[in-house]
Design an enzyme around this catalytic site. Structure first.
Site, mmCIF file in Angstrom:
data_model
loop_
_atom_site.group_PDB
_atom_site.id
_atom_site.type_symbol
_atom_site.label_atom_id
_atom_site.label_comp_id
_atom_site.label_asym_id
_atom_site.label_seq_id
_atom_site.Cartn_x
_atom_site.Cartn_y
_atom_site.Cartn_z
ATOM 1 C CG ASN A 54 41.701 42.431 46.075
ATOM 2 O OD1 ASN A 54 40.817 43.235 45.818
ATOM 3 N ND2 ASN A 54 42.917 42.810 46.420
ATOM 4 C CB VAL A 55 38.333 38.930 50.325
ATOM 5 C CG1 VAL A 55 38.079 38.936 51.829
ATOM 6 C CG2 VAL A 55 37.083 39.409 49.584
ATOM 7 C CD GLU A 56 44.976 42.682 50.416
ATOM 8 O OE1 GLU A 56 45.221 43.429 51.383
ATOM 9 O OE2 GLU A 56 45.530 42.820 49.305
ATOM 10 C CB CYS A 65 42.992 36.449 43.466
ATOM 11 S SG CYS A 65 44.768 36.511 43.724
ATOM 12 C CD GLU A 67 42.190 37.344 39.094
ATOM 13 O OE1 GLU A 67 42.127 37.604 40.319
ATOM 14 O OE2 GLU A 67 43.137 37.699 38.381
ATOM 15 C CB CYS A 98 48.363 36.122 40.202
ATOM 16 S SG CYS A 98 47.222 34.979 41.008
ATOM 17 C CB CYS A 101 44.043 33.962 39.119
ATOM 18 S SG CYS A 101 43.656 34.311 40.851
HETATM 19 N N1 THU Z 1 45.321 40.109 43.250
HETATM 20 C C1 THU Z 1 44.170 39.716 42.663
HETATM 21 O O1 THU Z 1 43.080 39.900 43.204
HETATM 22 N N2 THU Z 1 44.239 39.096 41.453
HETATM 23 C C2 THU Z 1 45.397 38.879 40.762
HETATM 24 O O2 THU Z 1 45.373 38.233 39.722
HETATM 25 C C3 THU Z 1 46.642 39.495 41.241
HETATM 26 C C4 THU Z 1 46.634 39.901 42.673
HETATM 27 C C5 THU Z 1 45.246 40.727 44.578
HETATM 28 C C6 THU Z 1 45.694 39.843 45.715
HETATM 29 C C7 THU Z 1 46.116 40.844 46.758
HETATM 30 O O3 THU Z 1 44.984 41.172 47.538
HETATM 31 C C8 THU Z 1 46.542 42.067 45.966
HETATM 32 O O4 THU Z 1 46.075 41.871 44.645
HETATM 33 C C9 THU Z 1 48.043 42.286 45.941
HETATM 34 O O5 THU Z 1 48.704 41.155 45.493
#
Ligand code: THU
Length: 146
Positions: A54-56, A65, A67, A98, A101
């Site tokens: 994940n890259v925020e 996400c 994925e 999620c 995804c």
């Molecule tokens: N996140 C994912 O990378 N994949 C998912 O399927 C669920 C959530 C990440 C997004 C965000 O950076 C962190 O988890 C908190 O929601």
């Protein structure tokens, strides 16, 4: 017995190795806001391993996400179809993908894509995790004729 949709090929998947690859990818996550470091590892139908993290973003809604990164890596490394996937938070335990995804994974793995559900449970399929999904078929069948 494996659940319906999990093929013989898929039950031979090394889930321990796939989970470890997801954990390793999670180490590279950029998650300063949630501090949930997520890694995803997938096996393509030609045996290729693809990963993502994940890259925020300071503008929270732009977060990618793990994925998303994985699907981009799949396309950039030659395409194909995902057959198995593990997502973790770097702790060796599967994290449920999620909703958004699940839709993305359906497109690139089909409904038989096997999703890691941990050492004590059989893998689930994306078809099971996203029942009654909207898919490409709706576009071809129901779009307005030109
Ligand atoms: N996140 C994912 O990378 N994949 C998912 O399927 C669920 C959530 C990440 C997004 C965000 O950076 C962190 O988890 C908190 O929601």
């Amino acid at each position: 017995m494996p659940p319906e949709g999990i093929s013989d090929l898929e039950i031979e998947i090394d889930w321990v190795a796939l989970r470890a690859a997801a954990d390793e990818a999670a180490r590279h996550a950029y998650a300063p806001y949630s501090r949930l470091q997520v890694g995803a590892a997938g096996l393509a139908d030609d045996g290729r391993l693809v990963v993502g993290c994940n890259v925020e973003n300071a503008s929270y809604g732009l977060t990618l996400c793990a994925e998303c990164g994985l699907v981009s890596a799949l396309a950039a490394s030659g395409g194909g179809t995902l057959v198995a996937l593990s997502v973790t938070a770097g702790d060796g335990r599967p994290l449920a993908p999620c909703g958004r995804c699940r839709q993305l994974l359906l497109e690139h793995g089909g409904e038989n894509l096997a999703v890691d559900w941990g050492p004590d449970a059989p893998p689930r399929t994306i078809g099971e995790l996203l029942p009654g999904a909207f898919g490409a078929g709706e576009l071809s069948d129901r779009r307005k004729a030109t």
